[in-house]
Write a protein that holds these residues in place. Structure first.
Motif, short mmCIF file in Angstrom:
data_model
loop_
_atom_site.label_atom_id
_atom_site.label_comp_id
_atom_site.label_asym_id
_atom_site.label_seq_id
_atom_site.Cartn_x
_atom_site.Cartn_y
_atom_site.Cartn_z
N VAL A 48 0.86 -1.18 0.00
CA VAL A 48 0.00 0.00 0.00
C VAL A 48 0.90 1.23 0.00
CG1 VAL A 48 -1.88 1.22 1.15
CG2 VAL A 48 -1.75 -1.27 1.28
N ASP A 49 1.00 1.87 -1.14
CA ASP A 49 1.84 3.06 -1.27
C ASP A 49 1.12 4.28 -0.70
OD1 ASP A 49 4.12 4.41 -1.93
OD2 ASP A 49 3.58 4.72 -4.03
N GLU A 50 1.88 5.18 -0.09
CA GLU A 50 1.32 6.40 0.53
C GLU A 50 0.21 6.04 1.51
OE1 GLU A 50 2.53 9.41 -0.02
OE2 GLU A 50 3.92 8.84 -1.60
N VAL A 51 0.45 5.02 2.34
CA VAL A 51 -0.60 4.50 3.22
C VAL A 51 -1.13 5.56 4.18
CG1 VAL A 51 1.08 3.66 4.93
CG2 VAL A 51 -1.19 2.60 4.78
N HIS A 52 -0.33 6.58 4.47
CA HIS A 52 -0.77 7.62 5.40
C HIS A 52 -1.93 8.44 4.85
CE1 HIS A 52 2.27 9.54 2.78
NE2 HIS A 52 1.53 10.63 2.92
N GLN A 91 -10.42 3.28 6.30
CA GLN A 91 -9.68 2.54 5.28
C GLN A 91 -8.53 1.77 5.89
OE1 GLN A 91 -9.09 6.10 2.95
NE2 GLN A 91 -10.28 5.28 1.25
N GLN A 92 -7.83 2.36 6.85
CA GLN A 92 -6.75 1.64 7.52
C GLN A 92 -7.29 0.46 8.33
OE1 GLN A 92 -3.98 4.16 9.69
NE2 GLN A 92 -4.15 5.79 8.17
N ASP A 93 -8.43 0.66 8.98
CA ASP A 93 -9.01 -0.42 9.79
C ASP A 93 -9.41 -1.63 8.96
OD1 ASP A 93 -8.68 1.00 12.11
OD2 ASP A 93 -10.75 1.72 12.22
N ALA A 94 -9.68 -1.41 7.66
CA ALA A 94 -10.12 -2.51 6.81
C ALA A 94 -9.06 -3.60 6.69
CB ALA A 94 -10.47 -1.98 5.41
N PHE A 95 -7.80 -3.24 6.89
CA PHE A 95 -6.72 -4.23 6.77
C PHE A 95 -6.56 -5.10 8.02
CE2 PHE A 95 -5.33 -0.60 4.09
CZ PHE A 95 -5.34 -1.24 2.87
N LEU A 96 -7.03 -4.62 9.16
CA LEU A 96 -6.69 -5.25 10.44
C LEU A 96 -7.04 -6.73 10.53
CD1 LEU A 96 -7.64 -2.34 12.90
CD2 LEU A 96 -5.44 -2.82 11.80
N PRO A 97 -8.29 -7.14 10.26
CA PRO A 97 -8.61 -8.57 10.42
C PRO A 97 -7.84 -9.44 9.45
CG PRO A 97 -10.44 -7.37 9.39
CD PRO A 97 -9.48 -6.34 9.88
N VAL A 146 2.34 -4.54 3.64
CA VAL A 146 3.53 -3.69 3.56
C VAL A 146 3.06 -2.28 3.19
CG1 VAL A 146 5.77 -3.29 2.50
CG2 VAL A 146 4.95 -5.63 2.81
N GLY A 147 3.07 -1.40 4.16
CA GLY A 147 2.68 -0.01 3.92
C GLY A 147 3.91 0.85 3.71
N ALA A 148 3.83 1.75 2.77
CA ALA A 148 4.94 2.67 2.50
C ALA A 148 4.48 4.09 2.79
CB ALA A 148 5.41 2.55 1.07
N THR A 149 5.31 4.84 3.49
CA THR A 149 4.96 6.22 3.82
C THR A 149 6.19 7.09 3.91
OG1 THR A 149 3.88 7.64 5.47
CG2 THR A 149 4.98 5.67 6.29
N THR A 150 6.03 8.34 3.52
CA THR A 150 7.10 9.32 3.69
C THR A 150 6.88 10.14 4.96
OG1 THR A 150 5.84 10.89 2.33
CG2 THR A 150 7.49 9.54 1.20
N PRO A 165 4.95 7.61 10.89
CA PRO A 165 3.81 6.73 11.19
C PRO A 165 3.17 7.03 12.53
CG PRO A 165 5.70 5.46 10.40
CD PRO A 165 6.19 6.85 10.68
N SER A 166 3.94 7.53 13.48
CA SER A 166 3.39 7.82 14.81
C SER A 166 2.25 8.82 14.73
CB SER A 166 4.48 8.36 15.73
OG SER A 166 5.54 7.46 15.85
N PHE A 167 2.32 9.73 13.77
CA PHE A 167 1.31 10.77 13.64
C PHE A 167 0.24 10.42 12.61
CE2 PHE A 167 5.22 13.47 14.60
CZ PHE A 167 4.99 13.43 15.96
N GLU A 168 0.60 9.64 11.60
CA GLU A 168 -0.27 9.46 10.44
C GLU A 168 -1.02 8.14 10.40
OE1 GLU A 168 -0.79 11.92 8.54
OE2 GLU A 168 0.84 13.23 9.23
#
Length: 460
Positions: free
Chosen positions: A123-127, A133-139, A149-153, A156-159
């Motif tokens: 998942v590119d630009e996951v932030h 949308q983020q919760d959909a991945f949890l289960p 595999v999430g990618a972010t610039t 992550p602590s904030f986004e």
């Protein structure tokens, strides 16, 4: 219905078509590493024997978030994870995909999981995904349906949601050094299959280094610049100074006006001013301007520095900040930027004190702690006869009539608090004189208070 005549595939034509398609892909995509050893940079994260490298090479990959600047290899590493784990690779972009697309990809991964094959979902630009949308991945992460595999610039602590972070390991990736980018460029020049090896383009070591530096930590950007330079040089030609002048004319440095880089750089500017390092402060000021930061934002922040970090050690700093702010407002860019640059140098060079800032915070704490205290009677206003009869302003000593212009034998605080000391001037700049004066006055007040207490005891 009669069956259509099925012709055997034209293998030669298909091969030529694949070659043509490959040629149409950008150089950076064609040169994407196929093994961990092909990756440049990330020496700490992917060093031989490191935990992540061992995990990838063994095929026992885990869900993770890759945090790093553009072009550092996040997508490549995700592809290699799927390759080493013999898993299906699927990629979505949080910029383009919505919840329906996410659900479709997850459903496909679920069917694949039932058939005994894993899916690495990149998942590119996951932030950029919201909480739902983020919760959909949890289960799906919990069940092992996907290796996420999430990618972010961005940090992550904030986004990213804490629930998602708790199910993933965060790996920090670094900007690639010019030396490592230069290595990737040389590989592209030598590779006749995927790179530029068959074109005979000549690039000197000096020009290659200039391209690597201009890439600014981004391998993809470096390869793109090399590809443009080679196209300008034409087949069998050489990349010259004139070629690079065209290619690198409008390059920009990495900067995100609303992201972590922005706040890291304003922090560096503020701390360089505080550390009395005008050279470093001027550098970070220039970096932010170069990145497109609003100069009025910098003017406002420097006015804050004049108040918070210089204060009364140099009272000239605040009006100078206001003047520089107004100068920029009148002149605009680029002329007004010089006024702000002068302000940066002055703020970093002059005496520093946060005594007023600390004093203000201490007074605020006491206001919260002591609540609504009554004003002492001698300090109250007494505009009416009744108020005077009630004792308002009784005992007040008019300072201008006192010896030395200060009535020392009276307190300015509520009775329940007693005298307090908030402001403690430093022995620097103008505050040195303030300190000498206040030390004398405070000492005299303490002496007067002791004398008053002795008199009260004697009378009692």
């Amino acid at each position: 219905m009669p069956k259509a005549n099925r012709q055997p595939p034209n293998t030669a034509s298909d091969d030529l078509l694949d070659v043509d398609r490959t040629a149409l892909r950008p150089l950076a995509e064609r040169m994407r590493p196929r093994t961990l050893d092909d990756m440049v940079g990330q020496r700490r994260l992917l060093a031989p024997g490191s935990a992540l490298r061992q995990s990838v090479e063994s095929g026992h990959v885990h869900s993770m978030v890759l945090w790093g600047p553009p072009g550092c290899g996040k997508t490549t590493l995700a592809l290699l994870l799927a390759h080493y784990a013999d898993a299906e690779f699927r990629a979505i972009s949080a910029v383009l995909a919505g919840l329906p697309e996410v659900r479709q990809v997850l459903a496909e991964a679920g069917h694949r999981f039932v058939d005994g094959r894993r899916t690495v979902l990149f998942v590119d630009e996951v932030h950029r995904f919201n909480k739902a949308q983020q919760d959909a991945f949890l289960p799906h992460i919990e069940r092992g349906t996907i290796v996420f595999v999430g990618a972010t610039t961005e940090n992550p602590s904030f986004e990213l949601n804490s629930a998602l972070l708790s199910r993933c390991r965060v790996h920090v990736m670094e900007a690639v050094s010019p030396e490592d980018i230069e290595l990737a460029l040389r590989r592209a020049l030598d590779d006749g299959e995927r790179g530029l090896g068959g074109r005979g383009v000549v690039v000197s070591d000096q020009h290659l280094h200039l391209i690597a530096v201009a890439a600014d930590g981004d391998v993809r950007r470096g390869l793109t610049l090399l590809e443009i330079a080679s196209e300008l040089a034409a087949e069998g030609g050489a990349v010259t100074d004139a070629t690079l002048e065209q290619v690198l004319a409008d390059r920009t440095r990495r900067f995100d006006k609303g992201g972590e880089q922005f706040y890291d750089q304003i922090s560096a500017l503020h701390k360089s001013v505080r550390s009395s390092n005008p050279d470093a402060a001027l550098y970070w000021f220039s970096r932010m301007l170069d990145g497109g930061c609003d100069p009025l934002y910098l003017a406002r922040r420097m006015t804050r520095m004049a108040v918070e970090d210089i204060g009364l050690a140099d009272p000239r700093a605040l009006p100078m900040a206001i003047d520089a702010w107004e100068t920029y407002d009148r002149l605009g860019s680029p002329e007004g930027e010089l006024a702000l640059a002068q302000l940066v140098i002055y703020l970093a060079s002059t005496a520093k004190s946060n005594a007023a800032y600390v004093a203000f915070k201490a007074a605020q704490r006491d206001v919260r702690e002591y609540g609504t205290q009554d004003v002492p009677m001698h300090l109250r206003n007494a505009p009416t006869k009744l108020m005077k009869e009630l004792g308002y302003a009784k005992g007040y000593q008019y300072d201008h009539d006192a010896d030395g212009g200060v009535a020392l034998d009276q307190t300015g605080f509520p009775d329940a608090m007693g005298e307090r000391t908030y402001y403690r001037p430093v022995e620097r700049g103008m505050e040195l004189k303030l300190k000498d004066k206040l030390d004398r006055l405070r000492g005299a007040r303490r002496q007067a208070a002791r004398k008053r207490a002795d008199n009260d005891t004697a009378e009692g």
